[in-house]
Design a protein around this motif. Structure first.
Motif, mmCIF file in Angstrom:
data_model
loop_
_atom_site.group_PDB
_atom_site.id
_atom_site.type_symbol
_atom_site.label_atom_id
_atom_site.label_comp_id
_atom_site.label_asym_id
_atom_site.label_seq_id
_atom_site.Cartn_x
_atom_site.Cartn_y
_atom_site.Cartn_z
ATOM 1 N N TRP A 1 0.722 -1.221 -0.173
ATOM 2 C CA TRP A 1 0.116 -0.066 0.081
ATOM 3 C C TRP A 1 0.829 1.179 0.184
ATOM 4 O O TRP A 1 0.287 2.415 -0.184
ATOM 5 C CB TRP A 1 -1.133 0.088 1.277
ATOM 6 N N MET A 2 2.337 1.147 0.109
ATOM 7 C CA MET A 2 2.938 2.513 0.118
ATOM 8 C C MET A 2 2.523 3.363 -1.193
ATOM 9 O O MET A 2 2.561 4.438 -1.032
ATOM 10 C CB MET A 2 4.490 1.986 0.350
ATOM 11 N N THR A 3 2.883 2.795 -2.344
ATOM 12 C CA THR A 3 2.697 3.463 -3.446
ATOM 13 C C THR A 3 1.352 3.978 -3.744
ATOM 14 O O THR A 3 0.999 4.887 -3.994
ATOM 15 C CB THR A 3 3.039 2.568 -4.875
ATOM 16 N N VAL A 4 0.271 3.098 -3.329
ATOM 17 C CA VAL A 4 -1.101 3.648 -3.360
ATOM 18 C C VAL A 4 -1.103 4.894 -2.390
ATOM 19 O O VAL A 4 -1.791 5.855 -2.593
ATOM 20 C CB VAL A 4 -2.194 2.464 -2.808
ATOM 21 N N ALA A 5 -0.745 4.771 -1.148
ATOM 22 C CA ALA A 5 -0.803 5.841 -0.061
ATOM 23 C C ALA A 5 -0.133 7.190 -0.807
ATOM 24 O O ALA A 5 -0.245 8.382 -0.333
ATOM 25 C CB ALA A 5 -0.127 5.491 1.289
ATOM 26 N N GLU A 6 0.995 7.097 -1.691
ATOM 27 C CA GLU A 6 1.717 8.205 -2.274
ATOM 28 C C GLU A 6 0.812 8.842 -3.560
ATOM 29 O O GLU A 6 0.596 9.803 -3.600
ATOM 30 C CB GLU A 6 2.960 7.864 -2.661
ATOM 31 N N VAL A 7 0.691 7.669 -4.402
ATOM 32 C CA VAL A 7 -0.038 8.301 -5.648
ATOM 33 C C VAL A 7 -1.328 8.530 -5.819
ATOM 34 O O VAL A 7 -1.667 9.602 -6.322
ATOM 35 C CB VAL A 7 0.369 6.864 -6.924
ATOM 36 N N VAL B 1 1.713 3.296 6.343
ATOM 37 C CA VAL B 1 1.082 3.620 5.053
ATOM 38 C C VAL B 1 0.089 4.622 5.583
ATOM 39 O O VAL B 1 -0.234 5.589 4.778
ATOM 40 C CB VAL B 1 0.744 2.518 4.397
ATOM 41 N N SER B 2 -0.499 4.408 6.739
ATOM 42 C CA SER B 2 -1.529 5.436 7.149
ATOM 43 C C SER B 2 -0.801 6.932 7.404
ATOM 44 O O SER B 2 -1.541 7.934 7.028
ATOM 45 C CB SER B 2 -2.089 4.887 8.504
ATOM 46 N N GLU B 3 0.032 6.901 8.092
ATOM 47 C CA GLU B 3 1.051 8.203 8.372
ATOM 48 C C GLU B 3 1.424 8.792 6.911
ATOM 49 O O GLU B 3 1.323 9.895 6.962
ATOM 50 C CB GLU B 3 2.057 7.882 9.234
ATOM 51 N N VAL B 4 1.898 7.997 6.266
ATOM 52 C CA VAL B 4 2.185 8.412 4.770
ATOM 53 C C VAL B 4 1.203 8.935 4.208
ATOM 54 O O VAL B 4 1.103 10.316 3.350
ATOM 55 C CB VAL B 4 3.025 7.442 3.945
ATOM 56 N N PHE B 5 0.026 8.491 4.189
ATOM 57 C CA PHE B 5 -1.392 8.851 3.583
ATOM 58 C C PHE B 5 -1.749 10.069 4.033
ATOM 59 O O PHE B 5 -2.035 11.164 3.402
ATOM 60 C CB PHE B 5 -2.544 7.948 3.598
ATOM 61 N N VAL B 6 -1.878 10.236 5.395
ATOM 62 C CA VAL B 6 -2.219 11.557 6.135
ATOM 63 C C VAL B 6 -1.274 12.484 5.594
ATOM 64 O O VAL B 6 -1.593 13.833 5.449
ATOM 65 C CB VAL B 6 -2.291 11.274 7.636
ATOM 66 N N LEU B 7 -0.048 12.387 5.882
ATOM 67 C CA LEU B 7 1.045 13.377 5.455
ATOM 68 C C LEU B 7 0.871 13.805 3.996
ATOM 69 O O LEU B 7 0.881 15.011 3.775
ATOM 70 C CB LEU B 7 2.638 12.730 5.657
ATOM 71 N N ASN B 8 0.482 13.193 3.056
ATOM 72 C CA ASN B 8 0.144 13.607 1.838
ATOM 73 C C ASN B 8 -1.004 14.090 1.745
ATOM 74 O O ASN B 8 -0.913 14.996 0.816
ATOM 75 C CB ASN B 8 0.192 12.203 0.781
ATOM 76 N N LEU B 9 -1.856 14.101 2.237
ATOM 77 C CA LEU B 9 -3.181 14.961 2.370
ATOM 78 C C LEU B 9 -2.647 16.243 2.699
ATOM 79 O O LEU B 9 -3.093 17.299 2.214
ATOM 80 C CB LEU B 9 -4.428 14.318 3.328
ATOM 81 N N VAL C 1 7.156 16.561 6.646
ATOM 82 C CA VAL C 1 8.000 15.330 6.102
ATOM 83 C C VAL C 1 9.002 14.938 7.288
ATOM 84 O O VAL C 1 9.121 13.771 7.567
ATOM 85 C CB VAL C 1 8.318 15.873 4.833
ATOM 86 N N ALA C 2 9.947 16.171 7.718
ATOM 87 C CA ALA C 2 10.668 15.829 8.390
ATOM 88 C C ALA C 2 10.462 15.269 9.759
ATOM 89 O O ALA C 2 10.974 14.111 10.433
ATOM 90 C CB ALA C 2 11.744 17.007 8.845
ATOM 91 N N LEU C 3 9.335 15.541 10.281
ATOM 92 C CA LEU C 3 8.706 15.055 11.471
ATOM 93 C C LEU C 3 8.281 13.562 11.370
ATOM 94 O O LEU C 3 8.650 12.811 12.418
ATOM 95 C CB LEU C 3 7.401 15.695 11.892
ATOM 96 N N VAL C 4 7.658 13.488 10.318
ATOM 97 C CA VAL C 4 7.389 11.847 9.970
ATOM 98 C C VAL C 4 8.476 11.031 9.864
ATOM 99 O O VAL C 4 8.615 9.873 10.421
ATOM 100 C CB VAL C 4 6.339 11.973 8.792
ATOM 101 N N MET C 5 9.774 11.428 9.271
ATOM 102 C CA MET C 5 10.780 10.576 9.089
ATOM 103 C C MET C 5 11.640 10.475 10.276
ATOM 104 O O MET C 5 12.129 9.274 10.364
ATOM 105 C CB MET C 5 11.517 11.391 7.891
#
Length: 343
Positions: free
Chosen positions: A161-167, A289-297, A326-330
């Protein structure tokens, strides 16, 4: 790589939702049809760098790319970006060959550069992102940026789901911006189709995935998204074009630089991306992937705001705010998850 001067008029916005829905349905149908064949001929076997534990078929990108091009091409007809479609098919074929039998690094990069270069150098002379930079230097930098973007999407496609959460957030945001007239019509339709195709793929890739995209998917998806972001930058929205993919850009670039500084063979597959380290630090796949998805929103909202900002200072501040998020999530991903947070 310019899609043309026409922008999406308000009266033309109605095909966007049907485009996404049609691509989602077609993508899911094709995956169901080809999965038994991929199970026999294109298994990704787990190794020390893998996030999966059992052999899993790869190649669902065939369905995602086919659905995107078929649906977008049908809607756009003679306005379809032929150069993009041709380069996408070329790089998808390269990815499929690499899925079956790994292609050496240098030939792979050369062939990828041909696909990206065909789009960059075929762009109209009036298409500029940074007009203060000499024309040929700008074109060369765009080639390098496009080549890096194609590969970083591939590098980051290492978790269910990583690419889904990004794209999905990026392409949805681009399609919405197109509806508002901030992108050319071809870019709007292509991004809507890709968004739908990825949604059609998502149920098959949810943790634990029953199928992967493979290089046949990640490489052309990187090309399409990179081309779309370049169209946004070409419409004088460079801040938005940087904000939308900022997590992928930061994770992949920082990881690459760290590996180079450590004199590691950075071209070899590894498990040192921040999202991979997160799973080693106690985060579940779904949490990552949830955190990446929210970050992308959040990044999408900042990108949309930057387009209406009206001043370079505000755009710069929004990019800095996105960088901080982004830095916070990383940083979170790079540290062990506390037992209290995991409960």
């Amino acid at each position: 790589m310019n899609g043309g001067p026409a922008v999406l008029a308000i009266a033309e916005w109605w095909p966007i939702l049907p485009v996404g829905a049609a691509a989602a349905i077609l993508s899911a149908l094709i995956i169901r049809l080809i999965r038994p064949h991929l199970q026999k001929h294109a298994l990704a076997k787990p190794n020390a760098r893998s996030s999966h534990r059992v052999p899993t078929p790869q190649g669902a990108g065939i369905a995602v790319v086919a659905a995107t091009l078929i649906v977008a091409g049908s809607v756009l007809a003679d306005r379809a970006p032929a150069g993009l479609f041709g380069a996408t098919l070329f790089i998808a074929a390269l990815g499929f060959a690499d899925d079956i039998k790994p292609v050496p690094v240098l030939p792979r990069l050369v062939l990828q550069a041909i696909a990206v270069g065909a789009l960059v150098f075929a762009s109209p002379a009036e298409f500029r992102v940074a007009s203060a930079v000499p024309f040929w230097i700008e074109r060369g930098l765009l080639l390098l940026a496009g080549l890096w973007f194609v590969n970083l999407v591939n590098f980051m496609d290492g978790l269910d789901w990583m690419t889904v959460a990004e794209v999905v957030p990026i392409t949805a945001a681009l399609a919405i911006l197109g509806i508002q007239g901030d992108l050319p019509l071809p870019t709007t339709i292509v991004t809507a189709a890709l968004c739908g195709a990825m949604i059609g793929f998502a149920p098959f890739n949810r943790p634990v995935a029953s199928i992967f995209l493979g290089d046949v998917g990640s490489l052309p998806i990187g090309l399409i998204v990179g081309w779309s972001l370049l169209q946004l930058a070409g419409e004088h929205h460079l801040a938005a074009a940087l904000l939308l993919p900022l997590y992928y850009l930061a994770d992949a670039t920082v990881t690459l630089l760290r590996r180079m500084m450590r004199h590691e063979p950075f071209w070899v597959a590894h498990r040192s991306h921040f999202y991979q380290r997160a799973t080693d630090n106690g985060f579940t796949v779904t949490q990552v992937v949830s955190e990446v998805f929210v970050l992308n929103l959040v990044l999408a909202a900042l990108a949309a705001t930057s387009i209406r900002a009206g001043s370079l200072a505000l755009e710069t501040a929004l990019v800095a705010l996105g960088g901080a998020a982004v830095a916070l999530v990383m940083v979170r991903f790079s540290r062990p998850r506390s037992k209290t947070a995991a409960i």
